[in-house]
Design an enzyme around this catalytic site. Sequence first.
Site, mmCIF file in Angstrom:
data_model
loop_
_atom_site.group_PDB
_atom_site.id
_atom_site.type_symbol
_atom_site.label_atom_id
_atom_site.label_comp_id
_atom_site.label_asym_id
_atom_site.label_seq_id
_atom_site.Cartn_x
_atom_site.Cartn_y
_atom_site.Cartn_z
ATOM 1 N N ARG A 62 39.819 23.457 25.306
ATOM 2 C CA ARG A 62 41.052 23.640 24.539
ATOM 3 C C ARG A 62 41.814 22.340 24.443
ATOM 4 O O ARG A 62 41.936 21.620 25.432
ATOM 5 C CB ARG A 62 41.940 24.690 25.198
ATOM 6 C CG ARG A 62 41.285 26.052 25.314
ATOM 7 C CD ARG A 62 42.306 27.128 25.614
ATOM 8 N NE ARG A 62 41.611 28.382 25.870
ATOM 9 C CZ ARG A 62 41.737 29.077 26.990
ATOM 10 N NH1 ARG A 62 42.532 28.640 27.944
ATOM 11 N NH2 ARG A 62 41.074 30.198 27.143
ATOM 12 N N ARG A 90 32.644 27.953 45.272
ATOM 13 C CA ARG A 90 34.072 28.210 45.142
ATOM 14 C C ARG A 90 34.615 28.904 46.378
ATOM 15 O O ARG A 90 33.868 29.474 47.174
ATOM 16 C CB ARG A 90 34.384 29.033 43.894
ATOM 17 C CG ARG A 90 33.745 30.419 43.849
ATOM 18 C CD ARG A 90 34.114 31.109 42.539
ATOM 19 N NE ARG A 90 33.577 32.471 42.463
ATOM 20 C CZ ARG A 90 33.867 33.339 41.499
ATOM 21 N NH1 ARG A 90 34.685 32.985 40.520
ATOM 22 N NH2 ARG A 90 33.360 34.553 41.490
ATOM 23 N N ASP A 121 30.387 41.287 31.730
ATOM 24 C CA ASP A 121 31.765 41.426 32.171
ATOM 25 C C ASP A 121 32.076 42.912 32.276
ATOM 26 O O ASP A 121 31.416 43.747 31.655
ATOM 27 C CB ASP A 121 32.718 40.758 31.173
ATOM 28 C CG ASP A 121 32.616 39.238 31.209
ATOM 29 O OD1 ASP A 121 32.321 38.689 32.286
ATOM 30 O OD2 ASP A 121 32.822 38.604 30.148
ATOM 31 N N GLU A 176 31.680 31.126 48.554
ATOM 32 C CA GLU A 176 30.501 31.671 47.885
ATOM 33 C C GLU A 176 29.391 30.626 47.835
ATOM 34 O O GLU A 176 29.599 29.528 47.312
ATOM 35 C CB GLU A 176 30.840 32.119 46.457
ATOM 36 C CG GLU A 176 31.770 33.299 46.392
ATOM 37 C CD GLU A 176 31.950 33.829 44.979
ATOM 38 O OE1 GLU A 176 31.203 33.386 44.075
ATOM 39 O OE2 GLU A 176 32.830 34.676 44.772
ATOM 40 N N ARG A 217 29.211 28.634 25.473
ATOM 41 C CA ARG A 217 30.533 29.234 25.328
ATOM 42 C C ARG A 217 31.559 28.577 26.251
ATOM 43 O O ARG A 217 32.579 29.152 26.556
ATOM 44 C CB ARG A 217 30.453 30.733 25.600
ATOM 45 C CG ARG A 217 29.648 31.506 24.579
ATOM 46 C CD ARG A 217 29.818 32.992 24.764
ATOM 47 N NE ARG A 217 29.384 33.429 26.088
ATOM 48 C CZ ARG A 217 29.665 34.626 26.597
ATOM 49 N NH1 ARG A 217 30.394 35.481 25.911
ATOM 50 N NH2 ARG A 217 29.228 34.960 27.795
ATOM 51 N N TYR A 228 23.850 39.883 32.511
ATOM 52 C CA TYR A 228 25.128 39.780 33.182
ATOM 53 C C TYR A 228 26.227 40.289 32.254
ATOM 54 O O TYR A 228 26.374 39.818 31.132
ATOM 55 C CB TYR A 228 25.444 38.342 33.600
ATOM 56 C CG TYR A 228 26.753 38.246 34.334
ATOM 57 C CD1 TYR A 228 26.818 38.576 35.691
ATOM 58 C CD2 TYR A 228 27.922 37.882 33.686
ATOM 59 C CE1 TYR A 228 28.016 38.530 36.381
ATOM 60 C CE2 TYR A 228 29.122 37.832 34.363
ATOM 61 C CZ TYR A 228 29.169 38.163 35.706
ATOM 62 O OH TYR A 228 30.366 38.134 36.377
ATOM 63 N N ARG A 252 19.589 35.167 40.696
ATOM 64 C CA ARG A 252 20.257 34.344 41.695
ATOM 65 C C ARG A 252 21.075 35.272 42.582
ATOM 66 O O ARG A 252 21.662 36.254 42.111
ATOM 67 C CB ARG A 252 21.173 33.314 41.035
ATOM 68 C CG ARG A 252 20.421 32.225 40.319
ATOM 69 C CD ARG A 252 19.710 31.289 41.275
ATOM 70 N NE ARG A 252 20.652 30.383 41.950
ATOM 71 C CZ ARG A 252 20.329 29.622 42.989
ATOM 72 N NH1 ARG A 252 19.115 29.677 43.501
ATOM 73 N NH2 ARG A 252 21.224 28.809 43.515
#
Length: 369
Positions: free
Chosen positions: A174, A280, A350, A300, A170, A348, A249
């Site tokens: 663009r 990040r 959202d 992180e 996914r 996981y 993880r």
Amino acid sequence: MLKYTVVGAGLFGSVFAFEAAKAGHQVRVIDKRNHVAGNIYTKQIEGIQFHQYGAHIFHTSNEEIWDYVNQFAEFNRYTNSPIANYRDEIYNLPFNMNTFNKLWGVISPLEAKVKIDEQRAILNGRSPENLEEQAISLVGTDIYEKLIKNYTEKQWGRSCTELPPFIIKRLPVRFTYDNNYFNDKYQGIPIGGYTQIVEKMLDHSKIEVNLNVDFFENRKELEDDADKIVYTGMIDQFFDYTLGTLEYRSLKFETEILDIDNFQGNAVVNYTDSENKFTRIIEHKHFEFGTQPKTIITKEYPEDWEKGEEPYYPVNDMKNNDLYGQYKNMAKENSKYIFGGRLGMYKYFDMDKVIFEALKTAKVELRLK
């Protein structure tokens, strides 16, 4: 006797508790931490809403879920537009015409597509068998080498050639000059942070909240005291790892308060090189367009999960999914329990999907229309 005990004051458990209380049921919510809201917990430091367990950006295309969450907080117009830092070269994410122009100097979508087609030809038309090949098939070798390979290997702790291709299927690509990471219709950050959302859900006369309570240390008492238990913890831990341990993880966070007003100019900067071991840096004030004289940054660091540490990301490869399926079958045999959330369902989610699953579960359990 209580109707429901909810184990975990995160988003799934709190939504269920709120719906059960509205339906007239007495609910107790427990959490082993000293605060509610689970991993979406935020608190104010130096006037800045600090995301203690990593950045959370709410986004959804489901109007019903958007309306639901807006009853608990007002959202700002934050648009997620992360950037990538590769050895001090800056690229826009998701991969779009700004990325392609910086990388190759191309101007038109046709030029970008030609460049990607040239590079994906290395696969000779075969179907991708691992994450590396999947990424090259989508964006070519240059973007894979600079912006995907090292970041992904840091994130998952293994080579891209050892990771399944579906992890990156996914990947947003663009051929427009659009830096908005999500395609969802609704997006934003709650003004004043996420914790208020869960606090308002749990602020009900029929809900009792007990923090610093470990389910496993009080299991028999909790089971005897409620008709049903909604469990949002680790499903393999619930069954004492009888069939084996699921893989996760974990993350380590390093946070600094800096005496400057702006450290990196963006809320999220991914580090896609191999030299920096963090993936990040989050600069929290930019989520709410802050103008405070100080700033807070968090690095992180992904790491292997071990028992006793916080599990963040399920490793949904075939081996672990098969094991989860066996635990799920065991869970179905226990009518006193409802398993839900990221850890209870080994997936996981959202935030909008967590709310959707919790509402679906509540609708079935509470026989709501």
